[in-house]
Motif scaffolding. Structure first.
Motif, PDB file in Angstrom:
ATOM      1  N   ILE A 117     -16.087  30.615-128.702  1.00 18.40           N
ATOM      2  CA  ILE A 117     -16.113  31.215-127.362  1.00 18.40           C
ATOM      3  C   ILE A 117     -17.557  31.544-127.006  1.00 18.40           C
ATOM      4  N   ARG A 118     -17.965  31.162-125.775  1.00 21.70           N
ATOM      5  CA  ARG A 118     -19.377  31.256-125.453  1.00 21.70           C
ATOM      6  C   ARG A 118     -19.644  31.828-124.060  1.00 21.70           C
ATOM      7  N   LEU A 119     -20.789  32.478-123.956  1.00 12.34           N
ATOM      8  CA  LEU A 119     -21.344  32.824-122.657  1.00 12.34           C
ATOM      9  C   LEU A 119     -22.163  31.605-122.223  1.00 12.34           C
ATOM     10  N   VAL A 120     -21.804  31.016-121.079  1.00  8.21           N
ATOM     11  CA  VAL A 120     -22.523  29.831-120.596  1.00  8.21           C
ATOM     12  C   VAL A 120     -23.417  30.256-119.430  1.00  8.21           C
ATOM     13  N   PRO A 141     -35.464  37.840-118.798  1.00  7.00           N
ATOM     14  CA  PRO A 141     -34.851  37.439-120.071  1.00  7.00           C
ATOM     15  C   PRO A 141     -34.035  38.573-120.697  1.00  7.00           C
ATOM     16  N   GLU A 142     -34.533  39.793-120.548  1.00  7.70           N
ATOM     17  CA  GLU A 142     -33.848  40.953-121.147  1.00  7.70           C
ATOM     18  C   GLU A 142     -32.448  41.148-120.569  1.00  7.70           C
ATOM     19  N   ASP A 143     -32.261  40.781-119.303  1.00 11.89           N
ATOM     20  CA  ASP A 143     -30.936  40.936-118.673  1.00 11.89           C
ATOM     21  C   ASP A 143     -29.927  39.969-119.282  1.00 11.89           C
ATOM     22  N   ILE A 144     -30.392  38.739-119.545  1.00 10.54           N
ATOM     23  CA  ILE A 144     -29.503  37.746-120.173  1.00 10.54           C
ATOM     24  C   ILE A 144     -29.205  38.159-121.607  1.00 10.54           C
ATOM     25  N   LEU A 145     -30.224  38.659-122.307  1.00 10.53           N
ATOM     26  CA  LEU A 145     -30.040  39.144-123.682  1.00 10.53           C
ATOM     27  C   LEU A 145     -28.996  40.259-123.725  1.00 10.53           C
ATOM     28  N   LYS A 146     -29.110  41.197-122.788  1.00  8.17           N
ATOM     29  CA  LYS A 146     -28.188  42.333-122.725  1.00  8.17           C
ATOM     30  C   LYS A 146     -26.749  41.842-122.511  1.00  8.17           C
ATOM     31  N   MET A 147     -26.605  40.866-121.621  1.00  9.93           N
ATOM     32  CA  MET A 147     -25.278  40.309-121.349  1.00  9.93           C
ATOM     33  C   MET A 147     -24.700  39.630-122.600  1.00  9.93           C
ATOM     34  N   ALA A 148     -25.552  38.869-123.295  1.00  8.59           N
ATOM     35  CA  ALA A 148     -25.102  38.168-124.501  1.00  8.59           C
ATOM     36  C   ALA A 148     -24.683  39.167-125.585  1.00  8.59           C
ATOM     37  N   ILE A 149     -25.470  40.213-125.769  1.00 10.97           N
ATOM     38  CA  ILE A 149     -25.154  41.219-126.787  1.00 10.97           C
ATOM     39  C   ILE A 149     -23.847  41.941-126.441  1.00 10.97           C
ATOM     40  N   LYS A 171     -17.003  34.072-135.253  1.00 12.79           N
ATOM     41  CA  LYS A 171     -17.938  33.456-136.195  1.00 12.79           C
ATOM     42  C   LYS A 171     -18.636  32.229-135.623  1.00 12.79           C
ATOM     43  N   LYS A 172     -17.985  31.530-134.707  1.00  8.71           N
ATOM     44  CA  LYS A 172     -18.528  30.263-134.212  1.00  8.71           C
ATOM     45  C   LYS A 172     -19.239  30.363-132.865  1.00  8.71           C
ATOM     46  N   GLY A 173     -18.867  31.330-132.044  1.00 15.44           N
ATOM     47  CA  GLY A 173     -19.336  31.376-130.667  1.00 15.44           C
ATOM     48  C   GLY A 173     -20.781  31.796-130.498  1.00 15.44           C
ATOM     49  N   GLY A 174     -21.185  31.951-129.231  1.00 13.67           N
ATOM     50  CA  GLY A 174     -22.558  32.327-128.934  1.00 13.67           C
ATOM     51  C   GLY A 174     -22.873  32.087-127.470  1.00 13.67           C
ATOM     52  N   ILE A 175     -24.119  31.729-127.202  1.00 11.64           N
ATOM     53  CA  ILE A 175     -24.573  31.491-125.837  1.00 11.64           C
ATOM     54  C   ILE A 175     -24.967  30.024-125.672  1.00 11.64           C
ATOM     55  N   HIS A 212     -25.858  32.873-131.782  1.00 18.68           N
ATOM     56  CA  HIS A 212     -25.923  31.408-131.892  1.00 18.68           C
ATOM     57  C   HIS A 212     -26.310  30.810-130.543  1.00 18.68           C
ATOM     58  N   ILE A 213     -27.348  29.961-130.550  1.00 22.70           N
ATOM     59  CA  ILE A 213     -27.884  29.387-129.310  1.00 22.70           C
ATOM     60  C   ILE A 213     -27.598  27.898-129.239  1.00 22.70           C
TER      61      ILE A 213
END
Length: 242
Positions: free
Chosen positions: A18-21, A51-59, A67-71, A98-99
């Protein structure tokens, strides 16, 4: 600042788990079937984002990744904004996220090289293996895309090879076989994804007063998808229809 077109949370089609796209603005290709024509222009209706806003959203979404997902960075073409993305990629790595980069592989410079080095997985879109047909389909050569694939292999960077199956434009037995023969010994290719041709973006062309050039092209039949899968399976073990 990073020009972001839009986001998709809980995505399951663009990389593992599952990923944030994050759909980014700007693209160097002009694919006839582009489902996101509103992302092609370098500026468009995108929003400049720190960039910090996208980082915050991902976190904040990390608990859903498992275990598998990411951005995943898609577009448009993520490498179009490689320089701006590098600091974000470094922060994401520090946060243990995971990028994944979904790219046409058609842009190459030192920033792109560093960006792909920081990525955990690359989704490399091969639009067509025959360069003449590739130019008809995208208005660009595939030479750099193939060089990018070679660099990924040389640097042992895991990637998925993605292929959009467009009847009359990228569905030619001899071209798929040539692609298979070219890539069959690559160790870094983890899977092949056949992406069925669709017309989900056609309404955007109408809204933008643009002509959709493939309006007479029909979507793939189940038989066509099976035939293409069988062709790819002559060369690769892990072939999926997305």
């Amino acid at each position: 600042m990073i020009r972001v077109h839009s986001y998709e949370s809980l995505g399951t089609y663009d990389g593992p788990g599952i990923r944030l796209v994050v759909f980014l603005q700007g693209c160097n290709f002009r694919c006839l079937y582009c489902a996101n024509p509103d992302t092609i222009n370098a500026k468009g209706e995108s929003k400049e984002t720190a960039p910090e806003d996208i980082l915050k959203m991902a976190i904040s979404q990390k608990p859903f990744f498992g275990k598998k997902g990411g951005i995943t960075f898609s577009g448009g073409e993520p490498t179009f904004q490689a320089k701006a993305l590098i600091p974000l990629f470094r922060m994401l790595k520090e946060a243990g996220i995971h990028i994944c980069v979904d790219t046409n592989g058609g842009i190459w410079n030192e920033d792109v090289k560093e960006l792909l080095s920081l990525a955990d997985l690359v989704l490399l879109d091969i639009k067509e293996f025959n360069d003449a047909r590739h130019k008809i389909l995208t208005k660009r050569s595939n030479a750099q895309t193939l060089k990018t694939a070679a660099w990924l292999e040389e640097n042992q960077k895991p990637f998925w090879l993605r292929y959009v199956l467009v009847p009359g434009y990228s569905f030619f037995r001899e071209d798929i076989e040539a692609l298979g023969d070219h890539f069959k010994d690559y160790q870094s290719i983890q899977r092949i994804e056949i992406l069925p041709y669709h017309t989900l973006g056609v309404h955007k062309y109408e809204a933008m007063n643009m002509e959709y050039k493939l309006k007479n092209v029909k979507q793939n039949t189940p038989e066509q998808l099976e035939e293409a899968k069988a062709l790819f399976e002559k060369y690769f073990k892990t072939v999926y229809v997305n």
